[in-house]
Design a protein around this motif. Sequence first.
Motif, PDB file in Angstrom:
ATOM      1  N   THR A  34       0.837  -1.191   0.000  1.00 46.41           N
ATOM      2  CA  THR A  34       0.000   0.000   0.000  1.00 46.41           C
ATOM      3  C   THR A  34       0.877   1.248   0.000  1.00 46.41           C
ATOM      4  O   THR A  34       1.768   1.377   0.842  1.00 46.41           O
ATOM      5  N   PRO A  35       0.629   2.188  -0.925  1.00 44.26           N
ATOM      6  CA  PRO A  35       1.400   3.435  -0.891  1.00 44.26           C
ATOM      7  C   PRO A  35       0.971   4.310   0.283  1.00 44.26           C
ATOM      8  O   PRO A  35      -0.200   4.330   0.658  1.00 44.26           O
ATOM      9  N   GLY A  36       1.920   5.015   0.846  1.00 45.27           N
ATOM     10  CA  GLY A  36       1.637   5.908   1.960  1.00 45.27           C
ATOM     11  C   GLY A  36       0.622   6.971   1.580  1.00 45.27           C
ATOM     12  O   GLY A  36       0.618   7.483   0.465  1.00 45.27           O
ATOM     13  N   GLY A  37      -0.252   7.289   2.533  1.00 44.13           N
ATOM     14  CA  GLY A  37      -1.242   8.326   2.322  1.00 44.13           C
ATOM     15  C   GLY A  37      -2.461   7.911   1.533  1.00 44.13           C
ATOM     16  O   GLY A  37      -3.357   8.721   1.301  1.00 44.13           O
ATOM     17  N   SER A  38      -2.555   6.654   1.126  1.00 45.70           N
ATOM     18  CA  SER A  38      -3.680   6.229   0.295  1.00 45.70           C
ATOM     19  C   SER A  38      -4.886   5.756   1.105  1.00 45.70           C
ATOM     20  O   SER A  38      -5.951   5.547   0.546  1.00 45.70           O
ATOM     21  N   TRP A  39      -4.721   5.590   2.402  1.00 52.86           N
ATOM     22  CA  TRP A  39      -5.829   5.180   3.261  1.00 52.86           C
ATOM     23  C   TRP A  39      -6.140   6.328   4.209  1.00 52.86           C
ATOM     24  O   TRP A  39      -5.361   6.637   5.113  1.00 52.86           O
ATOM     25  N   LYS A  40      -7.256   6.995   3.998  1.00 53.03           N
ATOM     26  CA  LYS A  40      -7.607   8.184   4.780  1.00 53.03           C
ATOM     27  C   LYS A  40      -7.731   7.901   6.264  1.00 53.03           C
ATOM     28  O   LYS A  40      -7.457   8.765   7.090  1.00 53.03           O
ATOM     29  N   ALA A  41      -8.158   6.711   6.635  1.00 50.99           N
ATOM     30  CA  ALA A  41      -8.333   6.367   8.047  1.00 50.99           C
ATOM     31  C   ALA A  41      -7.008   6.332   8.799  1.00 50.99           C
ATOM     32  O   ALA A  41      -6.974   6.516  10.011  1.00 50.99           O
ATOM     33  N   CYS A  42      -5.909   6.108   8.090  1.00 49.33           N
ATOM     34  CA  CYS A  42      -4.581   6.048   8.717  1.00 49.33           C
ATOM     35  C   CYS A  42      -3.555   6.510   7.678  1.00 49.33           C
ATOM     36  O   CYS A  42      -2.990   5.691   6.960  1.00 49.33           O
ATOM     37  N   PRO A  43      -3.316   7.815   7.579  1.00 52.39           N
ATOM     38  CA  PRO A  43      -2.415   8.343   6.549  1.00 52.39           C
ATOM     39  C   PRO A  43      -0.996   7.766   6.577  1.00 52.39           C
ATOM     40  O   PRO A  43      -0.332   7.730   5.547  1.00 52.39           O
ATOM     41  N   SER A  44      -0.531   7.293   7.724  1.00 50.11           N
ATOM     42  CA  SER A  44       0.816   6.719   7.808  1.00 50.11           C
ATOM     43  C   SER A  44       0.889   5.299   7.274  1.00 50.11           C
ATOM     44  O   SER A  44       1.976   4.768   7.066  1.00 50.11           O
ATOM     45  N   PHE A  45      -0.271   4.663   7.075  1.00 46.01           N
ATOM     46  CA  PHE A  45      -0.290   3.269   6.621  1.00 46.01           C
ATOM     47  C   PHE A  45       0.234   3.188   5.194  1.00 46.01           C
ATOM     48  O   PHE A  45      -0.156   3.955   4.326  1.00 46.01           O
ATOM     49  N   GLY A  46       1.119   2.262   4.951  1.00 49.94           N
ATOM     50  CA  GLY A  46       1.635   2.010   3.611  1.00 49.94           C
ATOM     51  C   GLY A  46       3.053   2.496   3.423  1.00 49.94           C
ATOM     52  O   GLY A  46       3.383   3.632   3.766  1.00 49.94           O
ATOM     53  N   VAL A  47       3.889   1.616   2.876  1.00 53.97           N
ATOM     54  CA  VAL A  47       5.292   1.965   2.616  1.00 53.97           C
ATOM     55  C   VAL A  47       5.719   1.599   1.197  1.00 53.97           C
ATOM     56  O   VAL A  47       6.896   1.692   0.873  1.00 53.97           O
ATOM     57  N   ARG A  48       4.765   1.200   0.363  1.00 49.59           N
ATOM     58  CA  ARG A  48       5.118   0.749  -0.989  1.00 49.59           C
ATOM     59  C   ARG A  48       5.882   1.817  -1.751  1.00 49.59           C
ATOM     60  O   ARG A  48       6.894   1.523  -2.398  1.00 49.59           O
ATOM     61  N   ASP A  49       5.444   3.042  -1.676  1.00 53.01           N
ATOM     62  CA  ASP A  49       6.105   4.122  -2.404  1.00 53.01           C
ATOM     63  C   ASP A  49       7.559   4.291  -1.972  1.00 53.01           C
ATOM     64  O   ASP A  49       8.439   4.508  -2.807  1.00 53.01           O
ATOM     65  N   LEU A  50       7.818   4.152  -0.688  1.00 50.73           N
ATOM     66  CA  LEU A  50       9.193   4.284  -0.202  1.00 50.73           C
ATOM     67  C   LEU A  50      10.053   3.112  -0.663  1.00 50.73           C
ATOM     68  O   LEU A  50      11.197   3.304  -1.087  1.00 50.73           O
ATOM     69  N   LEU A  51       9.519   1.910  -0.582  1.00 51.03           N
ATOM     70  CA  LEU A  51      10.303   0.738  -0.994  1.00 51.03           C
ATOM     71  C   LEU A  51      10.562   0.731  -2.490  1.00 51.03           C
ATOM     72  O   LEU A  51      11.626   0.302  -2.938  1.00 51.03           O
ATOM     73  N   GLU A  52       9.603   1.225  -3.266  1.00 46.48           N
ATOM     74  CA  GLU A  52       9.806   1.281  -4.718  1.00 46.48           C
ATOM     75  C   GLU A  52      10.928   2.236  -5.098  1.00 46.48           C
ATOM     76  O   GLU A  52      11.605   2.030  -6.099  1.00 46.48           O
ATOM     77  N   ASP A  53      11.124   3.276  -4.312  1.00 40.97           N
ATOM     78  CA  ASP A  53      12.157   4.272  -4.615  1.00 40.97           C
ATOM     79  C   ASP A  53      13.482   4.007  -3.915  1.00 40.97           C
ATOM     80  O   ASP A  53      14.393   4.832  -3.978  1.00 40.97           O
TER      81      ASP A  53
END
Length: 120
Positions: A34-53
């Motif tokens: 899950t990319p960060g910021g894509s789940w409004k209920a928990c904006p910190s959820f998701g690290v896909r974008d960081l791992l991809e870069d």
Amino acid sequence: MFLSFPLRVEEGGFLRRSERSAAILFLMQLMARTPGGSWKACPSFGVRDLLEDARFRADAPRLAQERANAALQELGFVDFMVEEIVREVSERRDYDVYTVTLVSGNERYTTTVRSEIAEQ
């Protein structure tokens, strides 16, 4: 109570429970997809974008660890902490492999996640 992900309903309408370690490790798998910021209920959820870069940012694993820990806190998993996220050596060029280590008291849990490589 820890629930199986994805949520499954057993006969009789009860949610299926799972072992604590299995639930938290699967939650880390979901964060990795899950990319960060894509789940409004928990904006910190998701690290896909960081791992991809990560191939372009040396601090990406550390930033992913910090974001994952923030998400765990926001979600109320205060007894868990991501201790480290380490990029493993991989012969594949189309994705990277990471080992994620979580701690809770004296217990340590490890899972492996993979990340597709973003084209730059």
